[in-house]
Design a protein around this motif. Structure first.
Motif, short mmCIF file in Angstrom:
data_model
loop_
_atom_site.label_atom_id
_atom_site.label_comp_id
_atom_site.label_asym_id
_atom_site.label_seq_id
_atom_site.Cartn_x
_atom_site.Cartn_y
_atom_site.Cartn_z
N GLU A 13 0.92 -1.32 -0.10
CA GLU A 13 0.15 -0.04 -0.13
C GLU A 13 0.88 1.41 -0.12
O GLU A 13 0.60 2.20 -0.72
N GLU A 40 -1.07 -11.82 -1.78
CA GLU A 40 -1.00 -11.61 -0.46
C GLU A 40 -0.57 -13.16 -0.08
O GLU A 40 -0.97 -13.92 -0.71
N GLU A 60 -7.86 -13.80 11.44
CA GLU A 60 -7.31 -12.53 11.71
C GLU A 60 -6.55 -12.23 10.45
O GLU A 60 -6.63 -11.00 9.99
N MET A 61 -5.45 -12.99 10.12
CA MET A 61 -4.62 -12.73 9.19
C MET A 61 -5.09 -12.71 7.80
O MET A 61 -4.95 -11.90 6.93
N ARG A 62 -5.85 -13.59 7.62
CA ARG A 62 -6.75 -13.59 6.37
C ARG A 62 -7.70 -12.44 6.22
O ARG A 62 -7.69 -11.92 5.17
N ALA A 63 -8.41 -11.95 7.13
CA ALA A 63 -9.21 -10.88 6.93
C ALA A 63 -8.43 -9.62 6.61
O ALA A 63 -8.72 -8.71 5.67
N GLU A 64 -7.14 -9.52 7.29
CA GLU A 64 -6.22 -8.26 6.95
C GLU A 64 -5.81 -8.49 5.52
O GLU A 64 -5.64 -7.27 4.85
N ALA A 65 -5.44 -9.69 5.01
CA ALA A 65 -5.19 -9.95 3.76
C ALA A 65 -6.29 -9.59 2.66
O ALA A 65 -5.93 -8.84 1.71
N GLU A 66 -7.51 -9.91 2.89
CA GLU A 66 -8.54 -9.37 2.14
C GLU A 66 -8.61 -8.05 1.96
O GLU A 66 -9.25 -7.60 1.21
N ASP A 67 -8.57 -7.35 3.10
CA ASP A 67 -8.90 -5.94 3.46
C ASP A 67 -7.58 -5.22 2.53
O ASP A 67 -7.98 -4.24 1.92
N ARG A 68 -6.43 -5.45 2.64
CA ARG A 68 -5.38 -5.18 1.80
C ARG A 68 -5.65 -5.48 0.20
O ARG A 68 -5.59 -4.42 -0.65
N ARG A 71 -8.39 -2.83 -0.67
CA ARG A 71 -8.01 -1.39 -0.61
C ARG A 71 -7.24 -0.98 -1.81
O ARG A 71 -7.33 -0.23 -2.40
#
Length: 280
Positions: A13, A40, A60-68, A71
């Protein structure tokens, strides 16, 4: 000649706005199609000391990756739509999470790949294996210095680092669209050697003549390295001339020996002062 299919490698990002500032105007000049690619890392389940999987952490790591992913895709589509650039998005999830490695297959069907030089001070997760992209894709890779600021413009002065190798030849002709838009091109030779068919006095004359037939204003220059490495000589010449594009073959005895002994390719990858087009 124009670059109609351009692949932009977007690793993080933090670097994406800078890379798009470079890639979007270049794509517009060539009326091309821009592909944005990001990868990712797949979260790997780990075990607690008691033997149970840390499911919460993995999710939690999976959710962060999906968010990145979301974005970066939103930023890419917003920027390309705002500038009227034909574009598409490719997102990958894999073990490495390395966008450069993930982009090798896509690169093989592109006219040009654009990636950022790695910032040596960046977190390892924010860097990409651009060397693998250069050496394995079979396509020209235009590397943007991590210090680049502003928007790209047509190149004005190009230096072609020439040693007569097949890699240098590929880079030279892959860079024709940029040489043709430039005001001048300098064919730079460092420590040229005599060959049965050509002495050092004529080194570079054949490629200069070939480029001139494309309407390019070409000059040749020979430098003796002395106590400097070839990479250092090239960097000094870039500074002396104010050239805004370096074109060179990515060459070496092997990737392993370059890692051990250094080499011009590695020097330029690490100490890039101007956008650099490399081809293998």
């Amino acid at each position: 000649m124009t670059c109609k299919t351009i692949l932009a490698i977007l690793q993080s990002e933090a670097d994406t706005p800078r890379l798009l500032d470079f890639a979007l105007p270049l794509t517009a000049r060539h009326q091309g199609h821009l592909i944005g690619l990001h990868a990712e890392a797949l979260p790997i389940a780990v075990a607690t000391p008691l033997g149970g999987a840390m499911v919460d952490l993995t999710e939690e790591m999976r959710a962060e990756a999906e968010d990145r992913h979301a974005r970066l895709r939103a930023l890419f589509m917003e920027r390309t739509q705002a500038e009227g650039i034909a574009a598409e998005w490719r997102g990958y999830d894999n073990v490495s999470g390395d966008s450069a490695i993930s982009g090798i297959e896509s690169a093989r069907t592109a006219d040009l790949v654009i990636a950022q030089q790695n910032d040596p001070d960046a977190d390892a997760r924010m860097t990409a294996d651009v060397e693998a992209l250069v050496f394995e894709s079979g396509r020209p890779v235009l590397l943007v210095p991590y210090t680049f600021k502003g928007r790209s413009a047509p190149f004005k002065r190009v230096i072609l680092a020439w040693n007569g190798s097949k890699e240098a030849a590929r880079a030279a002709f892959d860079a024709l669209p940029f040489m043709q838009e430039a005001g001048s091109v300098e064919v730079l030779m460092v420590d040229p050697q005599d060959f049965p068919h050509q002495d050092t006095g004529l080194a570079g004359s054949a490629i200069a003549t070939a480029l001139a037939r494309h309407g390019i204003d070409v000059t040749t220059r020979t430098e003796i390295s002395g106590d400097l490495s070839h990479g250092e000589v090239i960097i000094n010449r870039l500074a002396d001339t104010g050239a805004d594009l370096l074109v060179m073959g990515a060459y070496g005895r092997s990737r392993v020996s370059e890692f051990i002994f250094g080499g011009t390719t590695r020097t330029l990858l690490q100490s890039m002062t101007a956008p650099t087009l490399m081809a293998r």
